[in-house]
Design a protein around this motif. Sequence first.
Motif, PDB file in Angstrom:
ATOM      1  N   ASN A 189     106.650  19.910 -12.515  1.00 36.75           N
ATOM      2  CA  ASN A 189     105.552  18.807 -13.046  1.00 36.75           C
ATOM      3  C   ASN A 189     104.396  18.662 -12.200  1.00 36.75           C
ATOM      4  O   ASN A 189     103.471  17.907 -12.439  1.00 36.75           O
ATOM      5  N   ALA A 190     104.272  19.398 -11.156  1.00 32.28           N
ATOM      6  CA  ALA A 190     102.962  19.318 -10.232  1.00 32.28           C
ATOM      7  C   ALA A 190     101.940  20.002 -10.893  1.00 32.28           C
ATOM      8  O   ALA A 190     101.987  21.008 -11.759  1.00 32.28           O
ATOM      9  N   ASP A 191     100.468  19.137 -10.447  1.00 34.43           N
ATOM     10  CA  ASP A 191      99.403  19.684 -11.125  1.00 34.43           C
ATOM     11  C   ASP A 191      99.157  21.069 -10.750  1.00 34.43           C
ATOM     12  O   ASP A 191      99.257  21.190  -9.233  1.00 34.43           O
ATOM     13  N   GLU A 192      98.752  21.850 -11.389  1.00 31.03           N
ATOM     14  CA  GLU A 192      98.360  23.288 -10.977  1.00 31.03           C
ATOM     15  C   GLU A 192      96.655  23.249 -10.576  1.00 31.03           C
ATOM     16  O   GLU A 192      95.927  22.632 -11.215  1.00 31.03           O
ATOM     17  N   LYS A 193      96.596  23.680  -9.387  1.00 34.45           N
ATOM     18  CA  LYS A 193      94.972  24.031  -8.880  1.00 34.45           C
ATOM     19  C   LYS A 193      94.413  24.870  -9.888  1.00 34.45           C
ATOM     20  O   LYS A 193      95.038  25.981  -9.934  1.00 34.45           O
ATOM     21  N   LYS A 194      92.936  24.657  -9.980  1.00 31.93           N
ATOM     22  CA  LYS A 194      92.355  25.972 -10.801  1.00 31.93           C
ATOM     23  C   LYS A 194      92.093  26.787  -9.586  1.00 31.93           C
ATOM     24  O   LYS A 194      91.717  26.496  -8.464  1.00 31.93           O
ATOM     25  N   VAL A 195      92.053  28.106 -10.031  1.00 29.73           N
ATOM     26  CA  VAL A 195      91.615  29.304  -9.287  1.00 29.73           C
ATOM     27  C   VAL A 195      90.619  30.183  -9.748  1.00 29.73           C
ATOM     28  O   VAL A 195      90.437  30.204 -11.142  1.00 29.73           O
ATOM     29  N   LYS A 196      89.947  30.986  -9.060  1.00 34.03           N
ATOM     30  CA  LYS A 196      89.198  31.991  -9.361  1.00 34.03           C
ATOM     31  C   LYS A 196      89.760  33.074 -10.301  1.00 34.03           C
ATOM     32  O   LYS A 196      90.847  33.432 -10.242  1.00 34.03           O
ATOM     33  N   ALA A 197      88.890  33.413 -11.125  1.00 36.43           N
ATOM     34  CA  ALA A 197      89.265  34.879 -12.151  1.00 36.43           C
ATOM     35  C   ALA A 197      88.811  35.926 -11.396  1.00 36.43           C
ATOM     36  O   ALA A 197      87.537  36.170 -11.056  1.00 36.43           O
ATOM     37  N   TYR A 198      89.626  36.719 -11.164  1.00 35.61           N
ATOM     38  CA  TYR A 198      89.553  37.913 -10.599  1.00 35.61           C
ATOM     39  C   TYR A 198      88.766  39.146 -11.315  1.00 35.61           C
ATOM     40  O   TYR A 198      89.616  39.437 -12.643  1.00 35.61           O
ATOM     41  N   SER A 199      87.583  39.840 -11.154  1.00 32.13           N
ATOM     42  CA  SER A 199      87.440  40.835 -11.963  1.00 32.13           C
ATOM     43  C   SER A 199      87.284  42.011 -11.091  1.00 32.13           C
ATOM     44  O   SER A 199      87.500  42.120 -10.012  1.00 32.13           O
ATOM     45  N   LYS A 200      87.571  43.080 -11.903  1.00 30.94           N
ATOM     46  CA  LYS A 200      87.505  44.428 -10.920  1.00 30.94           C
ATOM     47  C   LYS A 200      86.630  44.717 -10.077  1.00 30.94           C
ATOM     48  O   LYS A 200      85.371  44.650 -10.547  1.00 30.94           O
ATOM     49  N   ALA A 201      86.701  45.117  -9.043  1.00 38.82           N
ATOM     50  CA  ALA A 201      85.856  45.479  -7.842  1.00 38.82           C
ATOM     51  C   ALA A 201      85.750  46.893  -7.636  1.00 38.82           C
ATOM     52  O   ALA A 201      86.828  47.778  -8.501  1.00 38.82           O
TER      53      ALA A 201
END
Length: 356
Positions: free
Chosen positions: A206-218
């Motif tokens: 039930n914990a709130d999920e932190k927003k994270v960055k979207a990873y793009s191919k490097a």
Amino acid sequence: MKKLLSSFFTFILCAGLFSMPVFESYIPDTSGEFVYYQDKSFERVSYVGILYYDDETFQVRYYAPKDETKFLPEKEINLLISVNPEADHWDMTGERILTSISPDPASDDAQIVNYLHDLLYEFSSRRSHRPVINFQNQEEESFFSDFVQFGGNVKVVYDCVVPLFNIRSIEDTNGQKVFACITIGQIKDTNDPTFEDFKGFEAVENADEKKVKAYSKAKTLNAAFQNQRLTLDKNWNQQLENFWTLNEDSLIALSAIPSFYEDADKNNCFIIRKLLLSAKDSYTVFSATEYFINTDKIKIVSKTAQTNSNRMIYNTKLLCKNEKNKNLDYFSIATYENAYKANQGYFEKIVKSYKN
């Protein structure tokens, strides 16, 4: 990253393999292994844990979290039980109550203690009337009309990966799981609180999920260890010869695991169990666990609840035969679930790139 690291399994074969009294186990249990079940036969959802010390000594724990809507306080009952390993039935020879309970024989506490006694006797009796549970015969048991603890007609589903009685779940006639394995684990020693600290996953789920960055191919980064290789990119940093991290979100390890049994199925079962055992503050969510086995590869997908940080980790493990020796090449990636959900295709592509 330290919390994420604890989701990785250090493969150590602990001393002391035993067989349960009364019946033969496909995989002998190791001292300190335990299993927890979610039990829906009570007024509120509760948990029953069984810990194996050796073939004479067991610990069984009942835990129910506080229920404010039903005005029910938190409750815990912990028993240390000794049995006769030579008996042809579950024969208790002693008991020590490790928690404070009401002395009234008509109290809820006394009823719970009797319920725990009955469970152990029933599990042992039913298990003793079945053949050794392995990957080939993990079918459901026939309906019984005499399992009064769960309301009458039920079916029992077995799984050799689950320690002790090999019970994965008990279902009613509507297919609802009234008693289901929620986690398995192993304590390191008598001072390890992993078994006694378990209180379920509700806070983590039930914990709130932190927003994270979207990873793009490097830019492509070819990662390798011995004969193993996979394709990463410059977002990843190599920390050790066989270890890579993606900021604080994910980590990858490459290694090798030796064979412990000549029989391939038994070896697979043993390794899968060991890789799924919970450790301190890090509990495998067994209902979210799947394993797939073919001729030369094992794939394990699981989730781990980090109860000290209220975060969930998504794990994928691959074990592949090494043609040059009897070891299994081992790939593991652990990712915080919020990062995995935001970048599922990205991480799945990495898993698919693995070769040995």
